[in-house]
Design an enzyme around this catalytic site. Structure first.
Site, short mmCIF file in Angstrom:
data_model
loop_
_atom_site.label_atom_id
_atom_site.label_comp_id
_atom_site.label_asym_id
_atom_site.label_seq_id
_atom_site.Cartn_x
_atom_site.Cartn_y
_atom_site.Cartn_z
N ASN A 168 47.94 58.08 48.41
CA ASN A 168 46.84 59.23 49.00
C ASN A 168 47.78 60.48 49.02
O ASN A 168 48.83 60.54 49.93
CB ASN A 168 46.06 59.03 50.18
CG ASN A 168 45.41 60.34 50.51
OD1 ASN A 168 44.29 60.41 49.94
ND2 ASN A 168 46.12 61.10 51.68
N GLU A 169 47.80 61.26 48.22
CA GLU A 169 48.43 62.86 47.95
C GLU A 169 49.79 62.55 48.34
O GLU A 169 50.51 63.36 49.08
CB GLU A 169 47.98 63.84 49.42
CG GLU A 169 46.19 63.94 49.16
CD GLU A 169 45.84 64.88 50.10
OE1 GLU A 169 44.74 64.83 50.37
OE2 GLU A 169 46.51 65.11 50.99
N PRO A 170 50.66 61.85 47.63
CA PRO A 170 52.07 61.70 47.62
C PRO A 170 52.72 63.11 47.06
O PRO A 170 52.15 63.90 46.23
CB PRO A 170 52.20 60.27 46.50
CG PRO A 170 51.26 60.53 45.70
CD PRO A 170 49.97 61.01 46.25
#
Length: 466
Positions: free
Chosen positions: A444-446
């Site tokens: 998630n949202e790296p």
């Protein structure tokens, strides 16, 4: 922001990992004993958080090592007391419970006894009667150990002492990652004071979050089942593979049973394709008048080793459906599917991330009331009981790994990648057969703009099989 790296859940046939992680169930050959309730609990408040290991707390009753309190399992320990230091505690905490094991489990040498922890956050070590039986890195997913040999070392007693040490510390190579910061301003903080830094926007609840249980199988048993489904016109196709442990010469009967209990089709092979005439497909909620239709795949094993005979029975819910992705559509059963849903959390007051059936049922009623047909398990794998509910109710799931908050370039190093791959293996091993799961969320949202991210998210090894 909903920006994740995802893979849709369409498997090639025959994907089997080293060992299975079938959900424990009772049958004519299996028993389950839940160990939920109050456990003795002690936080290691020593400056190094290492006193419990230095003094071997696992070798005796926890109450003999110092003060203990009652902590419910499952629950997070953070919010069940009025101690602010325990709420924000970072480091090792110790759980203990003495358990009476049914005498027949010990006296019957043909019975395998397994200790299973459904989820403990984050790093866990488990002892039985002072003997280490397993350890596990990562929260949210189950781990287990065979303990029948240990129990039979003293057949005169049916009581065993289970000790579990759990450490919630997050570093740059855990999943999710984090860092420990020592505060050096002595005008504000005492010597050795530190805080846990994270890059995610939810509380880092800790403890034994799901059930601890003992379950049995015969010594020769069904270890794993993999199903991949398809259909052609009105004929359903169930491609299956059964993995057996403890025996090489076996007879097997695999039977697909409908909701009314009628045999639809059967086979005597460990792998093959079952053809279902006039198939009832698994449909998402609000896409069909009968959503969430499930068959049952009953696997009945008979084996012998020369001196003993074994029978094992395991039933796996099966929803027959397909998942496909085109350039501009997501298709379930060749029909466009639109994700109308939510991003959830397992958090709740007092319980933290502790599994609680009334809250689960309330959440499902709220989702249906909203007209939702799907949700994402933000930002970690949820309890398997929740996925079973999704299977039954036709709620579609984006199944997410704990890969949230990967923002530091050091979290793209090989140590992180190795662990991330292990977590994805565990996630797929547990959830591969759920018809509700249509997509895996890898992260998630790296910080995907960083140079190492390109190689990191190629996800070698297991990705080549999906």
């Amino acid at each position: 922001m909903f920006r994740v790296l995802c893979l849709f859940a369409a498997f090639k046939a025959g994907i089997l990992l080293d060992s299975g992680m079938l959900f424990p169930q009772e049958s004519s050959s299996r028993e389950v004993k839940e160990l939920n309730g109050l456990w003795a609990f002690r936080a290691d408040r020593s400056p190094t958080r290492n006193q419990g290991f230095q003094r071997a707390w696992y070798k005796s009753r926890l109450a003999e090592t110092g003060p203990v309190i009652d902590i419910p399992v499952p629950s997070s320990y953070n919010d069940v007391t009025q101690d602010p230091n325990l709420r924000d505690f970072i480091g090792w905490v110790w759980y203990e419970r003495e358990v009476v094991v049914p005498a027949r489990w010990i006296s019957d040498g043909k019975t395998r006894v397994v200790l299973r922890v459904e989820s403990a956050h984050y790093y866990s070590i488990v002892w039985v009667n002072g003997v280490k039986v397993t350890e596990h890195e990562g929260g949210h997913l189950p781990f287990e150990a065979d303990i029948d040999g240990l129990l039979r070392e003293d057949p005169t007693t049916t009581t065993c002492r289970i000790t579990i040490a759990v450490n919630n510390t997050l570093d740059l190579h855990t999943l999710p990652p984090g860092s420990i910061q020592y505060m050096k301003d002595r005008t504000m903080y005492p010597e050795g004071f530190f805080v846990q830094n994270t890059n995610f926007d939810f509380f880092n609840y800790a403890g034994i979050h799901r059930s601890v249980l003992l379950y049995t199988t015969p010594k020769a048993y069904v270890d794993d089942i993999t199903v991949v489904t398809d259909f052609l016109d009105s004929t359903g196709l169930v491609r299956y593979n059964v993995s057996i442990q403890g025996a090489t010469l076996v007879t097997l009967k695999v039977t697909l049973i409908d909701k009314d209990g009628h045999c639809v089709v059967s086979s005597n092979d460990t792998s093959g394709v079952l053809k279902v005439v006039d198939v009832k497909l698994w449909w998402p909620y609000l896409m069909h008048e009968n959503p969430g239709y499930l068959y049952s795949l009953e696997v009945r094993l008979n084996a012998a080793d020369g001196t003993s005979t074994y029978e094992d029975v395991y039933s796996l819910p099966v929803g027959i459906r397909t998942v496909k992705v085109t350039k501009n559509q997501f298709l379930i059963n060749n029909k466009p599917f639109y994700f109308h849903g939510v991003n959830k959390h397992e958090d709740s007051d007092i319980r933290g991330k502790g599994f609680d059936w009334p809250l689960v049922v309330k959440d499902f009623n709220l989702m249906k009331w909203l007209g939702a047909n799907s949700f994402r398990t933000s930002h970690y794998p949820y309890a398997e009981e929740i996925l079973q509910m999704c299977d039954r109710h036709g709620i579609v799931v984006i199944d997410e790994s704990p890969g949230v908050g990967i923002k530091d370039i050091r979290s793209f190093e090989n140590a992180s990648l190795t662990h991330h791959l292990e977590v994805m293996d565990e996630l797929v091993r547990r959830d591969k057969n759920h018809p509700s799961v249509v997509m895996w969320s890898v992260a998630n949202e790296p910080a995907a703009e960083m140079p190492p991210a390109g190689f990191y998210f190629q996800l070698p090894m297991w990705m080549s099989s999906v």
